[in-house]
Design an enzyme around this catalytic site. Structure first.
Site: not given
Ligand code: SF4
Ligand code: SF4
Length: 159
Positions: A43
């Protein structure tokens, strides 16, 4: 490249694994380092970037502030209480941003879920959950709890 882990900086602490809402940060069982198992499903929420104590994760910036060909480094400095962003654009321009850390210290936001009572049938049937039962496994008339599913809540990382 939604997120990318520098293997030489990562120490395998698992904070990014714990916090990723998409459950796509995993620890490689051989190398004991984190990696994004499903970049397409990222995301780009930056939760893992902000949680990483080793500043080991790079992330793609949003297109509105960093078009293709850029790189973004995010560094969290607990002592100073700041989080800084360094954006390098493809034409060589570099921009730096500095903001205060506004999140709670790592680990202090865990609710004691294991001590919370199970939801009642009234809560389950609430209008607020009208589209949810199928997805939270409450559609067979009973309230599911950790115990009824033979699960235990643990803090930490599942490798
Ligand atoms: S925590 Fe990191 S890997 Fe997981 S969705 Fe958010 S940005 Fe992407
Ligand atoms: S939070 Fe950072 S150091 Fe910890 S496992 Fe994830 S990438 Fe590695």
């Amino acid at each position: 490249m939604p997120t990318f882990v520098y293997m030489t900086s990562c120490d395998g602490c698992g904070h990014c694994v714990d916090i990723c809402p998409s459950d796509i940060m995993h620890i490689d069982p051989t190398y004991r380092r984190a990696y994004n198992i499903e970049p397409d499903m990222c995301w780009e929420c930056y939760s893992c970037v902000k949680a990483c104590p080793q500043n080991a994760i790079d992330a793609r910036g949003y297109a509105d502030f960093a078009p293709l060909g850029h790189s973004v480094r995010v560094r969290r400095d607990e002592e100073k209480g700041t989080i800084s962003w360094r954006v390098k654009f493809r034409n060589g321009t570099e921009k730096n941003f500095l903001s205060p850390i506004t999140t709670k210290p790592w680990g202090t936001g865990y609710p004691e879920l294991k001590d919370e009572p199970a939801p009642s049938n009234e809560m389950r049937d609430s209008q607020h959950l009208y589209s949810e039962p199928k997805y939270i496994r409450m559609d067979d008339g009973d309230v599911h709890t950790l115990e009824s599913n033979k699960l235990k809540m643990k803090l930490g990382v599942y490798y």
